[in-house]
Motif scaffolding. Structure first.
Motif, PDB file in Angstrom:
ATOM      1  N   ARG A 248       0.968  -1.266  -0.051  1.00  0.00           N
ATOM      2  CA  ARG A 248      -0.023   0.026  -0.122  1.00  0.00           C
ATOM      3  C   ARG A 248       0.870   1.235   0.044  1.00  0.00           C
ATOM      4  O   ARG A 248       1.826   1.370   0.799  1.00  0.00           O
ATOM      5  N   ASN A 249       0.440   2.201  -0.772  1.00  0.00           N
ATOM      6  CA  ASN A 249       1.275   3.438  -1.012  1.00  0.00           C
ATOM      7  C   ASN A 249       1.019   4.250   0.247  1.00  0.00           C
ATOM      8  O   ASN A 249      -0.097   4.098   1.135  1.00  0.00           O
ATOM      9  N   ARG A 250       1.877   5.152   0.804  1.00  0.00           N
ATOM     10  CA  ARG A 250       1.570   5.997   1.804  1.00  0.00           C
ATOM     11  C   ARG A 250       0.742   6.979   1.737  1.00  0.00           C
ATOM     12  O   ARG A 250       1.056   8.177   1.020  1.00  0.00           O
ATOM     13  N   ILE A 251      -0.741   6.720   1.866  1.00  0.00           N
ATOM     14  CA  ILE A 251      -1.807   7.743   1.593  1.00  0.00           C
ATOM     15  C   ILE A 251      -2.482   7.474   2.885  1.00  0.00           C
ATOM     16  O   ILE A 251      -3.325   6.800   3.174  1.00  0.00           O
ATOM     17  N   ASP A 252      -2.284   8.806   3.810  1.00  0.00           N
ATOM     18  CA  ASP A 252      -3.039   8.870   4.977  1.00  0.00           C
ATOM     19  C   ASP A 252      -4.098   9.768   4.918  1.00  0.00           C
ATOM     20  O   ASP A 252      -4.079  10.701   4.586  1.00  0.00           O
ATOM     21  N   VAL A 253      -5.410   9.048   5.189  1.00  0.00           N
ATOM     22  CA  VAL A 253      -6.887   9.683   5.130  1.00  0.00           C
ATOM     23  C   VAL A 253      -7.182  10.372   6.305  1.00  0.00           C
ATOM     24  O   VAL A 253      -7.337   9.576   7.396  1.00  0.00           O
ATOM     25  N   VAL A 254      -6.821  11.730   6.473  1.00  0.00           N
ATOM     26  CA  VAL A 254      -6.870  12.313   7.729  1.00  0.00           C
ATOM     27  C   VAL A 254      -8.524  12.369   8.146  1.00  0.00           C
ATOM     28  O   VAL A 254      -8.757  12.179   9.565  1.00  0.00           O
ATOM     29  N   ARG A 255      -9.297  12.671   7.362  1.00  0.00           N
ATOM     30  CA  ARG A 255     -10.746  12.782   7.539  1.00  0.00           C
ATOM     31  C   ARG A 255     -11.601  12.682   6.459  1.00  0.00           C
ATOM     32  O   ARG A 255     -10.946  13.085   5.234  1.00  0.00           O
ATOM     33  N   LEU A 256     -12.770  12.346   6.417  1.00  0.00           N
ATOM     34  CA  LEU A 256     -13.932  12.673   5.454  1.00  0.00           C
ATOM     35  C   LEU A 256     -14.540  14.006   5.651  1.00  0.00           C
ATOM     36  O   LEU A 256     -14.925  14.271   6.779  1.00  0.00           O
ATOM     37  N   LYS A 257     -14.794  14.557   4.566  1.00  0.00           N
ATOM     38  CA  LYS A 257     -15.438  16.056   4.581  1.00  0.00           C
ATOM     39  C   LYS A 257     -16.904  15.613   5.099  1.00  0.00           C
ATOM     40  O   LYS A 257     -17.804  15.042   4.384  1.00  0.00           O
ATOM     41  N   ASP A 258     -17.352  16.445   6.010  1.00  0.00           N
ATOM     42  CA  ASP A 258     -18.829  16.735   6.303  1.00  0.00           C
ATOM     43  C   ASP A 258     -19.552  17.778   5.290  1.00  0.00           C
ATOM     44  O   ASP A 258     -19.267  18.781   5.765  1.00  0.00           O
ATOM     45  N   LYS A 259     -20.169  17.313   4.446  1.00  0.00           N
ATOM     46  CA  LYS A 259     -20.670  18.276   3.356  1.00  0.00           C
ATOM     47  C   LYS A 259     -21.996  18.476   3.324  1.00  0.00           C
ATOM     48  O   LYS A 259     -22.809  17.858   3.819  1.00  0.00           O
TER      49      LYS A 259
END
Length: 544
Positions: A248-259
């Motif tokens: 897995r590539n280093r892609i850190d998902v910080v958060r999902l937007k509350d839209k």
């Protein structure tokens, strides 16, 4: 007495069991105009499925059960995945299977992009949020062509008709989806202000990325086009979710937007720290490299907004046809008939312009079509997307209190309605892009004049609006402050020209007399002298 109280009377039945393609005469006529009867026939199964009760229910469920970020697995390993409700996957599987992702780019059919545009407009009426990853997958291919080897590696998977979710190496997948990471906290649409760093690895063409991406849709996809600062300036990179060896590539998902809307779709913030990326195009040419992706997504903004308009109109016209008040059906009341007819005119104009732009994509070697596409995409993106929120709000009002209730589906459409005006550059960005095209590429103005000139002498309101626009263009000292007015007028003239040349007389006359009239104030339901019944009649869905 009790049985009577339990019965619901004078309520419109659910709008299901209709063919979303063939019930939309504006869409069907545009397909015949720009493509062929065979293309329209090919879209019939898509239209039938889009109008089913199942499709309606899956659309509602995908929005009721939002995607959830899963940063770690049960063992504590960082995985940064997004979990979706099964209805999301149901919608995605059919969107990809119907060829609405990148399939046109590998097709030998002469009208592949018109077919795809019509299908996208129709299918998005089931639920608009899942159109985001579908659209970015479509848009990625022309940008990837900046590097033949990269395009050859990824295009077949992006163009596949197989939806194959899951975090795995693309070499082990039957199909892939693309995303995009351009904007950052400090820059927004000013992508040249990006501060994400790209550091060469020593392996030819490969870098590591270090930074924070403010909006990345959608983080579950297989590959992303990302902008970052290399030694020579802003550069475009291809970022795989999983590397060829399965790591897995280093892609850190910080958060999902509350839209506000688009809630079925996962929009995210990402942190990149040693993320491996392959350079796409030359260093310092990142904006130029990714601009074709921006153009394609702008087209889908127009189509997506036209789709919202059509779904809202269908719900409104269906409701007033089946609802009675004040001694008769609502659809027979002159003022309601005026409102729905006016909504129909707006929807038909948006559909006509969206399909015309798709037809230009099908003719890449034509100089006029290329110039028209360059100027008309930001024009249409500005105008059609700006018109969508008030149009959807008015359609919601046609249902009265029923339209304000989630079960009607109208609140979902209303929350979605501002999105396409924000995505890929808000109103000012697109209005200024129009000025940029006019100043740097004179052939774009010639293309616009040629296109609207094809209807010269057919309608006095259109002729006067074109002349007024040319006068406005001549005042170079105030062009920037007038850029929105100019973009709106130029786009409306394009719509008027298309309707005058190809649309029903009653629709063209109504559009030109009101939208291009000097006294228009934006209020729906102010048509005068138009054949209202004919306009409403052609726009109401027909259930088999």
């Amino acid at each position: 007495m009790q049985a009577h109280l339990r019965d619901a009377t004078n309520q419109a039945p659910p709008l299901v069991g209709h063919n979303v393609v063939t019930s939309d005469l504006a869409l069907s006529e545009a397909v015949l105009r720009h493509a062929s009867a065979d293309v329209l026939d090919d879209l019939v199964p898509l239209g039938a499925e889009a109008g089913t009760a199942d499709a309606r229910e899956h659309g509602m469920l995908a929005n009721r059960h939002h995607p959830e970020l899963v940063p770690y697995d049960r063992y504590g390993t960082r995985i940064d995945e997004v979990a979706f409700h099964p209805s999301w996957h149901w919608l995605m599987e059919r969107a990809v299977g119907h060829g609405l992702a990148a399939a046109p780019w590998t097709s030998d059919e002469p009208h592949a992009h018109v077919r795809r545009a019509a299908g996208f407009l129709a299918w998005s009426q089931t639920e608009p949020g899942h159109g985001c990853p579908v659209s970015m997958t479509y848009a990625a291919v022309p940008a990837l062509r900046a590097d033949d080897a990269i395009a050859k590696e990824w295009t077949p998977l992006l163009a596949s008709l197989r939806y194959d979710p899951g975090v795995r190496a693309h070499t082990a997948k039957l199909g892939a989806l693309a995303g995009m990471g351009m904007t950052e906290k400090q820059g927004g649409s000013d992508v040249r202000a990006n501060v994400t760093q790209a550091r060469p690895t020593g392996d030819d063409g490969w870098y590591t990325l270090h930074g924070h991406k403010w909006f990345t849709s959608a983080p579950m996809n297989d590959v992303f086009l990302v902008l970052a600062q290399a030694e020579e300036g802003v550069t475009c990179f291809v970022v795989p979710r999983v590397l060829d060896d399965g790591t897995r590539n280093r892609i850190d998902v910080v958060r999902l937007k509350d839209k506000l809307g688009n809630r079925s779709n996962a929009s995210s913030e990402l942190e990149l720290d040693g993320t491996l990326a392959q350079r796409l195009g030359d260093e310092g040419r990142g904006v130029r490299t990714i601009i074709e992706m921006v153009a394609a997504t702008r087209l889908d903004c127009v189509l997506g907004s036209a789709s919202l308009m059509r779904r809202a109109l269908a719900e409104a016209s269906w409701h007033v046809t089946h609802r009675s008040a004040f001694g008769g059906r609502l659809v027979d009341k002159p003022l309601m008939q005026n409102v729905v007819a006016d909504l129909a005119v707006e929807s038909e104009a948006a559909t006509a312009l969206g399909l015309r732009l798709a037809a230009a994509v099908d003719r890449p070697g034509d100089a006029h079509e290329a110039a028209l596409r360059r100027i008309a995409l930001p024009l249409a993106k500005f105008w059609v997307c700006k018109r969508t929120p008030p149009m959807v709000a008015e359609a919601l009002e046609c249902l009265g209190g029923n339209g304000y209730v989630e079960e009607s589906g109208m609140p979902l459409l209303f929350r979605e309605s501002p999105l396409n005006s924000v995505w890929e550059g808000s109103g000012n960005v697109n209005a200024l892009d129009v000025l940029r095209a006019l100043s740097r590429e004179p052939e774009t103005l010639e293309a616009w004049i040629t296109e609207v000139g094809a209807a010269r002498g057919e309608d006095p309101h259109l002729d006067r609006a074109v002349d007024d626009t040319l006068t406005l263009l001549g005042d170079v000292t105030s062009l920037e402050v007038s850029a929105r007015r100019l973009a709106g007028q130029m786009a409306a003239c394009l719509q008027g020209s298309l309707l005058v040349r190809f649309g029903p007389t009653e629709v063209a006359d109504a559009f030109c007399s009101i939208r291009l009239g000097a006294s228009y104030n934006g209020t729906f339901g102010t048509l005068a002298g138009a054949d209202l019944a004919a306009i409403v009649g052609r726009t109401t869905p027909v259930v088999a």
